[in-house]
Enzyme design. Structure first.
Site, PDB file in Angstrom:
ATOM      1  N   GLY A 101       0.869  -1.184   0.000  1.00 31.64           N
ATOM      2  CA  GLY A 101       0.000   0.000   0.000  1.00 31.64           C
ATOM      3  C   GLY A 101       0.904   1.232   0.000  1.00 31.64           C
ATOM      4  N   ALA A 102       0.538   2.207  -0.849  1.00 25.20           N
ATOM      5  CA  ALA A 102       1.445   3.327  -1.129  1.00 25.20           C
ATOM      6  C   ALA A 102       1.899   4.091   0.121  1.00 25.20           C
ATOM      7  CB  ALA A 102       0.761   4.274  -2.108  1.00 25.20           C
ATOM      8  N   GLN A 136      -6.140  -8.523  -2.169  1.00 26.20           N
ATOM      9  CA  GLN A 136      -6.084  -7.571  -1.043  1.00 26.20           C
ATOM     10  C   GLN A 136      -7.476  -7.121  -0.612  1.00 26.20           C
ATOM     11  OE1 GLN A 136      -4.249  -7.428  -3.825  1.00 26.20           O
ATOM     12  NE2 GLN A 136      -2.284  -6.441  -3.527  1.00 26.20           N
ATOM     13  N   ASP A 176      -1.494   4.801  -6.152  1.00 24.70           N
ATOM     14  CA  ASP A 176      -0.061   4.691  -5.875  1.00 24.70           C
ATOM     15  C   ASP A 176       0.721   5.851  -6.462  1.00 24.70           C
ATOM     16  OD1 ASP A 176      -1.213   1.827  -5.844  1.00 24.70           O
ATOM     17  OD2 ASP A 176       0.663   1.762  -4.715  1.00 24.70           O
TER      18      ASP A 176
HETATM   19  O1  MRU Z   1       0.220  -4.068  -4.485  1.00 27.57           O
HETATM   20  P1  MRU Z   1      -0.323  -3.300  -3.328  1.00 27.57           P
HETATM   21  O2  MRU Z   1      -1.123  -4.124  -2.386  1.00 27.57           O
HETATM   22  O3  MRU Z   1       0.741  -2.488  -2.620  1.00 27.57           O
HETATM   23  O4  MRU Z   1      -1.285  -2.283  -4.014  1.00 27.57           O
HETATM   24  C1  MRU Z   1      -2.005  -1.401  -3.234  1.00 27.57           C
HETATM   25  C2  MRU Z   1      -2.948  -0.618  -4.032  1.00 27.57           C
HETATM   26  O5  MRU Z   1      -2.988  -0.638  -5.242  1.00 27.57           O
HETATM   27  C3  MRU Z   1      -3.738   0.336  -3.305  1.00 27.57           C
HETATM   28  O6  MRU Z   1      -4.993   0.475  -3.879  1.00 27.57           O
HETATM   29  C4  MRU Z   1      -2.941   1.601  -3.427  1.00 27.57           C
HETATM   30  O7  MRU Z   1      -1.705   1.490  -2.752  1.00 27.57           O
HETATM   31  C5  MRU Z   1      -3.654   2.780  -3.130  1.00 27.57           C
HETATM   32  S1  MRU Z   1      -3.937   3.014  -1.457  1.00 27.57           S
HETATM   33  C6  MRU Z   1      -2.412   3.175  -0.797  1.00 27.57           C
END
Ligand code: MRU
Length: 371
Positions: A58-59, A205, A246
């Site tokens: 998550g970003a 997720q 992200d």
């Molecule tokens: O691959 P991930 O689980 O890190 O991807 C996360 C996402 O795409 C979320 O929707 C994204 O980070 C936006 S919210 C922080």
């Protein structure tokens, strides 16, 4: 957010830091929803590996992890030679920046930490400034999510059905989350609504993390297969879509987010359903001029060809996952290979608004934030 562990409700942050042990503290997200565990990562290379291997994801959460990882690496340096220290910190920053390519938050977080460190004239001063800057980034992430909740809550009205994709909840940030912030704020105002969590293949997720978060906070929800969203929209069963991001390009309003976000935006546009993206300011990339230049992470094909899960659910009061046995099952034809792009880019014309800590903006109006 509050998590009920062995019958006791306690507040947790997704990312933290143990100063005495120089360790980054992370909720081990690969174990959820079957086991809740916080792990201590004691070395910056291991912190980078935790980002790559998605112990933390998550970003915003990987942004805070990178900020703490930079402070961790800086604090591990022994000696007083400032130029050797700076060369060492360059290596730490590069290692953490390369851990995952698509999210811009780690890049922005580490730029902030390096800028704060530059005010120090000795190694010791810079080490101390690094940690306070990382702490500041983490606290600001929480404050931004709270602001998103304030601005986004009016969008959630009684009886609404809200679709979200992947996990942009507190597990994807330090606390609260972005796409979930308006939901939590609306819940605290007593509004009743229902959430559809896209399963979000291949890593699921939505099914594992968002559904777990919403269950912990007592918000009504259903997990849906990724391919079900169009059907539900066509039948008038979705009133609003909120996702995270992200990387949002400040110059064009393009939004990179988990693979499948673009598909949902096209469907929402076709069915005239408002489509919002919720972000802290650390998710904005002011430099990049085109969404085609956003580095899209390609992950292992194994994620598409199979799935992780537990053979049987853990019994309440048991040792959780250890008792439940997490394992990988092959789904696809044994001789087939796979493509696994982790993210896609949604163009601004499909986006109703970007919910930020400073208000809701049209994608092409983000430059107002610079002022
Ligand atoms: O691959 P991930 O689980 O890190 O991807 C996360 C996402 O795409 C979320 O929707 C994204 O980070 C936006 S919210 C922080």
């Amino acid at each position: 957010m509050n998590v009920t562990v062995r019958g006791r409700k306690r507040p947790f942050r997704t990312v933290g830091f143990d100063t005495a042990k120089n360790a980054v503290l992370l909720v081990e997200q690969r174990l959820l929803p079957h086991e809740f565990k916080v792990v201590a990562i004691r070395d910056f290379r291991a912190t980078a590996a935790a980002i790559t291997d998605m112990v933390v994801r998550g970003a915003g959460a990987i942004g805070a992890t990178a900020a703490y990882g930079l402070a961790q690496g800086a604090r591990a340096f022994r000696g007083k030679d400032l130029s050797k220290f700076i060369a060492h910190v360059d290596v730490v920053q590069r290692t953490l920046a390369e851990a995952r390519p698509t999210a811009v938050d780690p890049v922005n977080a580490m730029i902030d930490v390096r800028a704060a460190m530059a005010a120090g004239t000795t190694v010791a001063e810079q080490q101390s400034l690094a940690l306070s800057a990382a702490q500041h980034f983490a606290d600001e992430d929480v404050a931004h999510c709270r602001g998103i909740g304030i601005h986004g809550a009016p969008l959630i009205r009684d009886g609404m059905r809200v679709l979200t994709h992947c996990n942009a909840g507190w597990l994807a940030f330090v606390d609260i989350g972005t796409a979930t912030a308006p939901l939590y704020a609306a819940q605290s105002l007593g509004r009743k609504f229902h959430v559809f969590c896209d399963e979000t293949r291949p890593r699921c997720q939505g099914a594992s993390l968002t559904a777990w978060e919403l269950a912990q906070q007592g918000i009504a929800h259903d997990v849906i297969a990724d391919n079900a969203a169009g059907h539900l929209m066509q039948r008038g069963e979705v009133d609003l879509v909120i996702v995270g991001s992200d990387r949002v390009l400040g110059r064009t309003g393009e939004v990179a987010n988990k693979i499948g976000t673009y598909t949902k935006a096209v469907l929402a546009h076709r069915h005239k359903i408002p489509f919002y993206v919720a972000i802290p300011l650390s998710t904005i990339d002011w430099q990049m001029a085109s969404g085609m230049d956003i580095p899209i992470e390609e992950r292992s094909g194994e994620e598409v060809l199979g799935a992780w899960g537990v053979v049987r659910a853990a019994k309440p009061g048991s040792r959780g996952l250890a008792a439940a046995k997490r394992s990988y099952v092959r789904i696809a034809n044994p001789t087939s290979t796979a493509r696994n792009p982790g993210f896609d880019v949604t163009p601004p014309e499909l986006i109703t608004g970007i919910i930020t800590p400073l208000g809701i903006f049209k994608p092409h109006q983000l430059s107002k934030l610079l002022r």
